[in-house]
Design an enzyme around this catalytic site. Structure first.
Site: not given
Ligand code: GLN
Length: 554
Positions: A381, A520, A522
């Site tokens: 992410c 994600h 995970e």
């Molecule tokens: N801060 C970033 C966004 O909002 C990534 C978010 C995250 O890593 N879950 O896009």
């Protein structure tokens, strides 16, 4: 059979592992052929944990259907393989916002709206709502008995116990039996008091799960049984375990699932086999080697902040028979010129999800370091967004490349910010819109989205599929305007949303392992089915260990 309800409450102190106990009991019942579902009732006032600091509350677990939930739902999924839904986690905040909307609509016209019956009715509706054909619904109540904010929840489950009767409801209370070193004795008094507290609000527990750091002698169990009005075989000790995946076996050995079935007058639908659990516990305890993964972030410790992530790394380790040592590294380390010295021992670098500007400079430097030193890199992410920013800066020479999340000043490059706010996108056929002014709670791209994978890429090799689905939780997206220029430098967007507008996976050619994913992964890793990207990442780390050893012995 009509669903039976098992309520899991906690006493004495928090952090007794109620969630793991609930998940383990569910796994045992499932192993005996019953259909289970786990739910969590959280007494705090936030509508969901999405707006809480993960260092305080732990990770925010995201479900397939896009709910931001308590991290215990992650344990539930990992232990049972049953995907949690939005409707499996409720908070006081959600209950009250529903209640107040109803009151404004006039649903209670003419009446005084009160905690009992209005709040408790909504809690009961939640507990009993959206059940399908489950045999058991296991409901964990967050917090500890006696907490003011938990009272409506305890009252609601008390009422259900009365309404549905003992044949359909079971109360499990998790308590602590501390060992007092000076007296060289386990102490039962806190448990007695905790049960007294529970009984004062009308709940008589049926089973006591007593957390202890050593075997609880029969004498102590008898004493607890007598004081607490619970049969002695229902006083079950829950000993500290070396790995969480040991807990189902421990509780089974203590007779927990047998006693639960006995309470309901049920027979096991099939013989329980715990061989799979034994296998992973054994692999965990006797690894054949070790790899060290640097987790690079802005916080100073990990704790429960990245629960699913550390579990997923563990699962990948189990798959390769390796112990995965996670080394938490503050991203600032990478900003110093002698970063190499501090990083001598790591075999791979992972930049996890994150928010805000704090620590970004160091994270970008970590990507440069991994890229240039050919260290396996996995960006999740934020870790993907940072990787793309780094490559646009250093491979394309756009020095002011950034994300609009942490930089108000727009890049002078006409292609726009490398990572920016998508103002609208489609989900489940409806168009979502957002701007900088949108609410922060619940407005991210959340839950499962499909991703199309390009053939002959690392991602394709890892997944062995042309289309996958993964869970998201982010507000910003990578800008594809830089894709052509990046491609000339060996950077490939190997996974895209089906409409081709949103990059989901990025990878770098001519590198042993370099991948960034917008989602994600995970959240979908299971002990019995490690996530393929994590498994591939740990394999790459292992290969790096081998190369290092070869260099060392030359
Ligand atoms: N801060 C970033 C966004 O909002 C990534 C978010 C995250 O890593 N879950 O896009």
């Amino acid at each position: 059979m009509a669903a039976k309800y098992i309520f899991i409450t906690g006493g004495v102190v928090s952090s007794l592992g109620k969630g793991l106990s609930a998940a383990s009991l569910a796994a045992l019942l499932q192993g005996r052929g019953f259909k289970v579902r786990l739910r969590k009732l959280d007494p705090y006032l936030n509508v969901d944990p999405g707006t809480m600091n993960p260092t305080q509350h732990g990770e925010v677990f995201v479900t397939e259907d896009g709910a931001e939930t308590d991290l215990d739902l992650g344990h539930y999924e990992r232990f049972t393989g049953v995907n949690a839904r939005k409707s499996d986690n409720v908070t006081t905040g959600q209950i009250y916002s529903t209640l107040l909307a109803k009151e404004r609509r006039g649903d209670y016209l003419g009446g005084t709206v009160q905690v009992i019956p209005h709040v408790t009715d909504l809690i009961k509706n939640f507990i009993r709502g959206s059940e399908t054909d489950e045999d058991f619904i296991l409901c964990e109540i967050g917090g500890t008995v006696g907490d003011i904010e938990g009272l409506p929840f305890f009252e609601a489950i008390r009422q259900l116990g009365y309404e549905l009767g003992r044949g359909r409801v079971l109360f499990v209370h998790v308590t602590l039996i501390p060992y007092i070193a000076a007296a060289r004795e386990l102490k039962t008094k806190p448990t007695q008091h905790s049960v007294k507290e529970l009984r004062s609000i009308g709940i008589q527990p049926d089973i006591l799960l007593c957390r202890a750091d050593r075997e609880v002698p029969l004498g102590d169990k008898k004493k607890i049984a007598q004081f607490c009005n619970v049969p002695v075989e229902n006083v079950i000790s829950a000993l500290d375990a070396a790995t969480i995946y040991q807990v189902p076996q421990n509780l089974n050995r203590e007779g927990l699932d047998t006693q639960v079935l006995k309470h309901f007058g049920l027979k096991s639908k099939r013989e329980l086999h715990l061989a799979e659990w034994e296998r992973i516990v054994k692999r965990h305890a006797q690894p054949k080697g070790e790899v060290t993964v640097a987790l690079v972030g802005k916080y100073t410790s990990i704790g429960d902040t990245y629960k699913s992530l550390t579990e997923a790394l563990d699962h990948a380790g189990i798959a390769h028979n390796l112990r995965v040592k996670v080394q938490w590294i503050n991203s600032r380390v990478f900003e110093s010129a002698d970063a190499a010295k501090k990083l001598k021992e790591v075999d791979a670098i992972l930049v996890p999800g994150g928010f805000g500007e704090d620590g970004v400079r160091g994270k970008i430097a970590a990507v440069t370091y991994a890229r240039e030193h050919h260290i396996p890199y996995f960006g999740i992410c934020f870790g993907m967004q940072i990787a793309v920013i780094e490559m646009v800066r250093n491979l394309l020479g756009v020095k002011d490349a950034t994300s609009s999340e942490f930089s108000a000043a727009a890049s002078k490059d006409l292609r726009g910010p490398v990572v920016g706010l998508m103002t609208e996108w489609k989900t489940a056929g409806k168009t979502e819109r957002r701007s900088k002014e949108s609410d922060l709670g619940g407005t991210m791209r959340l839950g499962a989205y499909p991703c199309v994978i390009a053939p002959k890429t690392l991602a394709h090799k890892i997944y062995g599929a042309a289309e996958i689905s993964e869970r998201h939780r982010h507000r910003y997206e990578v800008n594809l305007n830089y894709a052509d220029a990046l491609a000339k430098q060996g950077v490939v967007f190997s996974g895209l949303s089906p409409d081709g507008r949103l990059p989901e996976i990025v990878e770098l050619k001519n590198h042993p392992f370099f991948i960034g994913v917008q989602f994600h992964p995970e959240f979908k890793s299971r002990p019995f089915a490690p996530h393929p990207i994590f498994a591939a990442f740990i394999k790459a780390a292992k290969e790096r260990v081998k190369t290092n050893m070869a260099l060392f012995t030359c």
